[in-house]
Design a protein around this motif. Sequence first.
Motif, PDB file in Angstrom:
ATOM      1  N   MET A  74     -22.032   1.939 -35.127  1.00 15.84           N
ATOM      2  CA  MET A  74     -21.189   1.221 -34.162  1.00 15.84           C
ATOM      3  C   MET A  74     -21.871   1.219 -32.792  1.00 15.84           C
ATOM      4  SD  MET A  74     -17.579   2.410 -32.528  1.00 15.84           S
ATOM      5  CE  MET A  74     -16.738   2.771 -34.054  1.00 15.84           C
ATOM      6  N   PHE A  75     -22.159   0.039 -32.305  1.00 20.20           N
ATOM      7  CA  PHE A  75     -22.756  -0.081 -30.973  1.00 20.20           C
ATOM      8  C   PHE A  75     -21.924  -1.112 -30.227  1.00 20.20           C
ATOM      9  CE2 PHE A  75     -26.104   1.075 -33.919  1.00 20.20           C
ATOM     10  CZ  PHE A  75     -26.651   2.181 -33.290  1.00 20.20           C
ATOM     11  N   LYS A  76     -21.102  -0.657 -29.289  1.00 16.55           N
ATOM     12  CA  LYS A  76     -20.221  -1.650 -28.669  1.00 16.55           C
ATOM     13  C   LYS A  76     -19.859  -1.321 -27.225  1.00 16.55           C
ATOM     14  CE  LYS A  76     -15.664   0.057 -30.002  1.00 16.55           C
ATOM     15  NZ  LYS A  76     -14.396  -0.247 -30.637  1.00 16.55           N
ATOM     16  N   VAL A  77     -19.454  -2.383 -26.543  1.00 25.85           N
ATOM     17  CA  VAL A  77     -18.937  -2.280 -25.186  1.00 25.85           C
ATOM     18  C   VAL A  77     -17.475  -2.693 -25.265  1.00 25.85           C
ATOM     19  CG1 VAL A  77     -19.069  -3.263 -22.880  1.00 25.85           C
ATOM     20  CG2 VAL A  77     -21.172  -2.810 -24.161  1.00 25.85           C
ATOM     21  N   THR A  78     -16.601  -1.906 -24.642  1.00 24.33           N
ATOM     22  CA  THR A  78     -15.172  -2.176 -24.769  1.00 24.33           C
ATOM     23  C   THR A  78     -14.469  -2.004 -23.430  1.00 24.33           C
ATOM     24  OG1 THR A  78     -13.131  -1.469 -25.871  1.00 24.33           O
ATOM     25  CG2 THR A  78     -14.741   0.249 -25.403  1.00 24.33           C
ATOM     26  N   ASP A  79     -13.341  -2.691 -23.260  1.00 21.89           N
ATOM     27  CA  ASP A  79     -12.556  -2.418 -22.049  1.00 21.89           C
ATOM     28  C   ASP A  79     -11.327  -1.562 -22.371  1.00 21.89           C
ATOM     29  OD1 ASP A  79     -11.166  -4.330 -23.403  1.00 21.89           O
ATOM     30  OD2 ASP A  79     -11.250  -5.854 -21.831  1.00 21.89           O
ATOM     31  N   GLU A  80     -11.318  -1.010 -23.578  1.00 17.67           N
ATOM     32  CA  GLU A  80     -10.221  -0.114 -23.983  1.00 17.67           C
ATOM     33  C   GLU A  80     -10.660   1.344 -23.838  1.00 17.67           C
ATOM     34  OE1 GLU A  80      -7.213  -1.166 -25.352  1.00 17.67           O
ATOM     35  OE2 GLU A  80      -7.843  -3.207 -24.840  1.00 17.67           O
ATOM     36  N   PRO A  81      -9.709   2.287 -23.671  1.00 22.57           N
ATOM     37  CA  PRO A  81     -10.081   3.703 -23.664  1.00 22.57           C
ATOM     38  C   PRO A  81     -10.819   4.087 -24.955  1.00 22.57           C
ATOM     39  CG  PRO A  81      -7.816   3.428 -22.946  1.00 22.57           C
ATOM     40  CD  PRO A  81      -8.274   2.084 -23.433  1.00 22.57           C
ATOM     41  N   ILE A  82     -11.820   4.973 -24.825  1.00 23.74           N
ATOM     42  CA  ILE A  82     -12.615   5.373 -25.994  1.00 23.74           C
ATOM     43  C   ILE A  82     -11.986   6.623 -26.617  1.00 23.74           C
ATOM     44  CG2 ILE A  82     -14.893   6.073 -26.816  1.00 23.74           C
ATOM     45  CD1 ILE A  82     -16.088   4.745 -24.330  1.00 23.74           C
ATOM     46  N   ILE A  83     -11.811   6.594 -27.927  1.00 21.04           N
ATOM     47  CA  ILE A  83     -11.291   7.761 -28.645  1.00 21.04           C
ATOM     48  C   ILE A  83     -12.469   8.449 -29.340  1.00 21.04           C
ATOM     49  CG2 ILE A  83      -9.712   8.544 -30.455  1.00 21.04           C
ATOM     50  CD1 ILE A  83      -8.102   5.886 -29.737  1.00 21.04           C
ATOM     51  N   VAL A  84     -12.820   9.640 -28.814  1.00 24.26           N
ATOM     52  CA  VAL A  84     -14.035  10.335 -29.262  1.00 24.26           C
ATOM     53  C   VAL A  84     -14.026  10.540 -30.779  1.00 24.26           C
ATOM     54  CG1 VAL A  84     -15.417  12.434 -29.022  1.00 24.26           C
ATOM     55  CG2 VAL A  84     -14.262  11.480 -27.027  1.00 24.26           C
ATOM     56  N   GLU A  85     -12.879  10.965 -31.316  1.00 24.62           N
ATOM     57  CA  GLU A  85     -12.783  11.267 -32.747  1.00 24.62           C
ATOM     58  C   GLU A  85     -13.173  10.062 -33.616  1.00 24.62           C
ATOM     59  OE1 GLU A  85     -12.069  14.380 -33.438  1.00 24.62           O
ATOM     60  OE2 GLU A  85     -12.177  14.163 -35.617  1.00 24.62           O
ATOM     61  N   GLN A  86     -12.798   8.869 -33.155  1.00 22.58           N
ATOM     62  CA  GLN A  86     -13.133   7.656 -33.931  1.00 22.58           C
ATOM     63  C   GLN A  86     -14.639   7.422 -33.960  1.00 22.58           C
ATOM     64  OE1 GLN A  86     -11.016   4.322 -32.268  1.00 22.58           O
ATOM     65  NE2 GLN A  86      -9.060   4.920 -33.180  1.00 22.58           N
ATOM     66  N   ILE A  87     -15.295   7.699 -32.832  1.00 25.57           N
ATOM     67  CA  ILE A  87     -16.752   7.496 -32.761  1.00 25.57           C
ATOM     68  C   ILE A  87     -17.446   8.522 -33.660  1.00 25.57           C
ATOM     69  CG2 ILE A  87     -18.744   7.268 -31.224  1.00 25.57           C
ATOM     70  CD1 ILE A  87     -16.462   5.323 -30.542  1.00 25.57           C
TER      71      ILE A  87
END
Lengths: 79, 138
Positions: B1-14
């Motif tokens: 997964m390589f992405k730019v987002t404007d949503e909060p990042i959830i570490v566990e998902q990464i």
Amino acid sequence: MKVTAKFFASYRELLGNSEVEVDVEERATVAHLVKKINQLYSVLPSTPVMIAVNAEYVEVDFRLSDGDEVAFLPPLSGG
Amino acid sequence: MFKVTDEPIIVEQIVDSVKTGEDGAVVTFVGLVRNNSNGKKVLYLEYDVYKEMAEKKLHEIGDEIKHRWGIADVAVCHRIGKMEVKEICVVIAVGAPHRKEAFEACQYAIDRLKHTVPIWKKEFFEDGEVWVEETPHP
């Protein structure tokens, strides 16, 4: 020919716009485009730091083609 | 997964996105919004991005890691837009059979990100604002 010039961060704010279409001569290079943009808007340093054409870094002697997307990138500060 | 987002990042998902049965370790880097810059109090940050190119460059970092360490389990997620102090701006996760390679590849990923990925941060202070345009902190 026409190219689209895109501006980010401080350059975007100086210009007051994120992109403009610019007419350039056939076989123009990025350096020619920089000169033209500064004649029109005076927003870029005379030797801009990083430039990308169609989302890939290039040097100022890169030769442009009709329809190219040319991005002017201030020093990066991600992370 | 390589992405730019404007949503909060959830570490566990990464982290979950890189885990495989062969991995003995996942090293993560979590970048935060710091409350100060050059001695001045930072109220919040805003990030700008050239999204199409940024995601392409993040993929290239993944390719470089695969080539150099043989590691394919890599994820990088960078948030953009407005962020408050202590919020997460970037997460990198590297899964590998052994920890040494995972630590090295994770360090490499954040160093490369700062030099090649077109993202910019603007700091907002009590008395003004400034785009950060300087050599990344070593």
